[in-house]
Design a protein around this motif. Structure first.
Motif, short mmCIF file in Angstrom:
data_model
loop_
_atom_site.label_atom_id
_atom_site.label_comp_id
_atom_site.label_asym_id
_atom_site.label_seq_id
_atom_site.Cartn_x
_atom_site.Cartn_y
_atom_site.Cartn_z
N ARG A 132 0.81 -1.22 0.00
CA ARG A 132 0.00 0.00 0.00
C ARG A 132 0.84 1.27 0.00
NH1 ARG A 132 -5.23 0.63 1.14
NH2 ARG A 132 -4.85 2.41 2.49
N GLY A 133 2.13 1.13 0.23
CA GLY A 133 2.99 2.33 0.28
C GLY A 133 3.61 2.70 -1.05
N TRP A 134 3.18 2.06 -2.14
CA TRP A 134 3.83 2.26 -3.44
C TRP A 134 3.77 3.71 -3.92
CZ3 TRP A 134 1.12 4.18 -7.60
CH2 TRP A 134 -0.27 4.18 -7.50
N ALA A 135 2.74 4.45 -3.51
CA ALA A 135 2.57 5.83 -4.01
C ALA A 135 3.30 6.87 -3.18
CB ALA A 135 1.08 6.17 -4.06
N ILE A 136 3.92 6.46 -2.08
CA ILE A 136 4.58 7.44 -1.20
C ILE A 136 5.66 8.24 -1.93
CG2 ILE A 136 5.99 7.70 0.89
CD1 ILE A 136 4.46 5.32 2.07
N PRO A 137 6.49 7.62 -2.78
CA PRO A 137 7.50 8.43 -3.49
C PRO A 137 7.01 9.02 -4.81
CG PRO A 137 7.96 6.09 -3.81
CD PRO A 137 6.71 6.18 -2.98
N ALA A 138 5.70 9.14 -4.98
CA ALA A 138 5.15 9.53 -6.30
C ALA A 138 5.22 11.03 -6.58
CB ALA A 138 3.71 9.06 -6.43
N ALA A 139 5.07 11.87 -5.54
CA ALA A 139 4.89 13.31 -5.79
C ALA A 139 6.09 14.14 -5.34
CB ALA A 139 3.62 13.80 -5.10
N THR A 140 6.29 15.26 -6.01
CA THR A 140 7.35 16.20 -5.67
C THR A 140 6.79 17.32 -4.80
OG1 THR A 140 8.53 15.78 -7.74
CG2 THR A 140 9.00 17.87 -6.64
N ASP A 141 7.53 17.72 -3.77
CA ASP A 141 7.12 18.83 -2.91
C ASP A 141 7.51 20.14 -3.59
OD1 ASP A 141 7.47 20.91 -0.68
OD2 ASP A 141 6.45 19.29 0.35
N ILE A 142 6.51 20.90 -4.05
CA ILE A 142 6.76 22.12 -4.82
C ILE A 142 7.56 23.12 -4.00
CG2 ILE A 142 5.71 24.09 -5.99
CD1 ILE A 142 3.35 22.36 -6.70
N ALA A 143 7.11 23.41 -2.77
CA ALA A 143 7.76 24.44 -1.96
C ALA A 143 9.21 24.10 -1.66
CB ALA A 143 6.98 24.64 -0.66
N ALA A 354 1.73 8.55 3.26
CA ALA A 354 2.21 7.54 4.21
C ALA A 354 1.18 7.31 5.32
CB ALA A 354 3.54 7.96 4.80
N ALA A 355 0.59 8.41 5.81
CA ALA A 355 -0.42 8.28 6.87
C ALA A 355 -1.65 7.55 6.36
CB ALA A 355 -0.80 9.67 7.39
N LEU A 356 -1.99 7.73 5.08
CA LEU A 356 -3.14 7.04 4.50
C LEU A 356 -2.83 5.57 4.21
CD1 LEU A 356 -4.42 9.68 1.89
CD2 LEU A 356 -5.25 9.29 4.21
N ALA A 357 -1.57 5.29 3.87
CA ALA A 357 -1.19 3.94 3.45
C ALA A 357 -1.19 2.95 4.62
CB ALA A 357 0.18 3.96 2.79
N PHE A 358 -0.78 3.41 5.80
CA PHE A 358 -0.63 2.48 6.93
C PHE A 358 -1.36 3.02 8.17
CE2 PHE A 358 3.40 2.34 4.43
CZ PHE A 358 3.20 1.10 3.83
N LEU A 363 4.11 1.82 13.49
CA LEU A 363 5.54 1.57 13.28
C LEU A 363 5.90 1.75 11.81
CD1 LEU A 363 8.29 0.77 14.35
CD2 LEU A 363 7.66 -1.64 14.05
N LEU A 364 5.04 1.26 10.91
CA LEU A 364 5.30 1.42 9.49
C LEU A 364 5.25 2.89 9.08
CD1 LEU A 364 3.38 -1.57 7.84
CD2 LEU A 364 5.82 -1.38 8.36
N VAL A 365 4.35 3.66 9.69
CA VAL A 365 4.30 5.10 9.40
C VAL A 365 5.60 5.77 9.82
CG1 VAL A 365 3.13 7.28 9.91
CG2 VAL A 365 1.79 5.20 9.57
N GLU A 366 6.13 5.36 10.98
CA GLU A 366 7.40 5.93 11.45
C GLU A 366 8.54 5.55 10.51
OE1 GLU A 366 7.63 7.98 14.53
OE2 GLU A 366 5.61 7.99 13.69
N GLU A 367 8.56 4.29 10.07
CA GLU A 367 9.59 3.87 9.12
C GLU A 367 9.45 4.62 7.79
OE1 GLU A 367 9.60 -0.34 8.57
OE2 GLU A 367 10.35 -0.78 10.57
N ALA A 368 8.20 4.83 7.37
CA ALA A 368 7.97 5.57 6.13
C ALA A 368 8.51 6.99 6.24
CB ALA A 368 6.48 5.59 5.80
N LYS A 369 8.31 7.62 7.41
CA LYS A 369 8.82 8.98 7.61
C LYS A 369 10.34 9.01 7.48
CE LYS A 369 5.13 10.41 10.80
NZ LYS A 369 4.83 10.81 12.19
N LEU A 370 11.01 8.00 8.01
CA LEU A 370 12.47 7.93 7.88
C LEU A 370 12.87 7.89 6.41
CD1 LEU A 370 13.55 5.37 10.65
CD2 LEU A 370 14.04 7.81 10.58
N GLY A 371 12.18 7.06 5.63
CA GLY A 371 12.49 6.97 4.21
C GLY A 371 12.22 8.27 3.48
#
Length: 397
Positions: A132-143, A354-358, A363-371
């Motif tokens: 479910r986390g496949w889309a986490i690296p999908a978008a660029t942060d404009i700011a 990430a918050a929506l995915a897990f 724990l997975l949300v915390e790991e996602a934040k690290l990534g």
């Protein structure tokens, strides 16, 4: 002899320029992320957690029973509303209004979402729980990305800056569609129908040439409440409401541009920093090297650092070579490469997904934040260095 006051003015001029330029938005996000990490790993970590996740003594909306939910589901609707306004402006009167001009950013953005997803699946080790986390690296942060460009001044050609901005906007469109299609569960058709009716009313306001903002604002709030209860993530209401705002001129001013200009700084300097502070704090206690190198953070960081630049650069190169679309004017291939690396900065939207995915696996949300943080920082530093030392003269390649 130079006066002390003149010397001091000269010394602080670069710092003053930094805080009134586009770079400040990126610097602010870095400061917010660092502050969140510091507090989450300080003696105040418990208070930080309780502040955002503790149950509120009273809330007007039962579904939003803690501050974190109010930020992610309500405050971030403003962020998505501004995104929607930017997208509509670009489609109606901007870079995405011309079929020839939108070819390259759309092609590049699609590749910039697909390849990071492929890298993510490759590095996540085939664990079904992580899919479910496949889309986490999908978008660029404009700011964040534009902030890094702001630090580089005139070293990056104008057309290349515009390209990055346009790709990031198309990325946001893709991210919104992903959230609506893949992170929606248990649809409640009655509330969804009510949301469609409210949107219909807003569209009618548009067609009736209503000139006051207040009917649109009130309807947008009702639309948000209906979407909140429909099963679709509430922030999608922000984008949908923005699409109903008139683009036409009124007394020499566009209602859409009036709203966008009125909200963009509130969005950049209040909404996104509050979201970042509430979501970027990762408690590192108990997370050793094994946790940092776990499949999830590695997959996300790999998607941002490797997937983004590989996908977008390859798309630009192929499009240019086959004549599908020209690469950005006045830009060397090294400069283009540097900008594609910056597209790997995925701070705001990545944290949100990430918050929506897990939602049931903290724990997975915390790991996602690290990534996300690791991949974004690496992309920012690497992209800055490439652009800082890239030759300024375009050479035919």
């Amino acid at each position: 002899m130079t006066s002390p006051r003149l010397s001091l003015t000269t010394a602080i001029r670069p710092f003053k320029a930094l805080f009134v330029s586009d770079a400040f938005e990126g610097v602010l996000l870095i400061m917010v992320a660092a502050a969140a990490m510091a507090v989450a790993n300080s003696p105040f970590a418990h208070e930080y957690h309780v502040l955002f996740h503790g149950t509120l003594p009273w809330t007007p909306i039962g579904k939003l029973n803690n501050l974190h939910l109010w930020i992610n589901d309500a405050l971030m609707a403003i962020f998505f509303f501004v995104v929607g306004l930017e997208v509509k402006r670009e489609i109606v009167a901007g870079e995405l209004s011309d079929a020839r001009q939108r070819r390259l950013p759309i092609f590049a953005a699609i590749a910039g979402m697909a390849i990071p997803a492929a890298v993510y699946f490759t590095l996540s080790g085939g664990d079904p729980q992580l899919n479910r986390g496949w889309a986490i690296p999908a978008a660029t942060d404009i700011a964040f990305a534009m902030g890094v460009l702001g630090l580089l001044g005139s070293r990056v050609p104008g057309p290349l800056r515009l390209f990055l901005l346009t790709v990031a906007i198309v990325d946001d469109i893709g991210a919104v569609l992903i959230i609506a299609l893949f992170y929606t569960a248990n649809l409640k058709l009655a509330w969804l129908f009510a949301a469609l009716l409210v949107f219909g009313v807003m569209f009618a306001f548009n067609r009736m040439k209503v000139t006051s903002l207040w009917p649109f604002i009130i309807a947008a709030l009702v639309l948000w409440y209906c979407v909140l209860n429909s099963g679709i993530h509430a922030t999608i209401a922000g984008v949908v409401a923005a699409l109903a705002i008139p683009m036409r001129k009124r007394d020499g001013h566009s209602m859409l541009e009036q709203l966008e200009h009125g909200l963009v700084r509130w969005n950049a300097y209040l909404v996104v920093p509050i979201f970042g502070f509430a979501n970027a704090g990762v408690a590192l206690a108990g997370i050793g090297l094994e946790g940092v190198l776990a499949p999830l953070p590695l997959a996300i960081a790999g998607g941002l650092v490797i997937g983004k630049q590989a996908g977008i650069f390859a798309a630009i190169f192929i499009a240019d070579k086959i004549g599908f679309a020209r690469r950005p004017d006045e830009s060397t291939w090294v400069q283009i490469w540097g900008v594609t690396i910056l597209c790997g900065i995925g701070f705001t939207m990545s944290l949100f997904i990430a918050a929506l995915a897990f939602p049931r696996y903290p724990l997975l949300v915390e790991e996602a934040k690290l990534g996300i943080l690791g991949g974004s920082v690496i992309s920012a530093i690497m992209g800055y260095c490439v652009l800082r030392f890239a030759p300024a003269t375009r050479k035919g390649v």
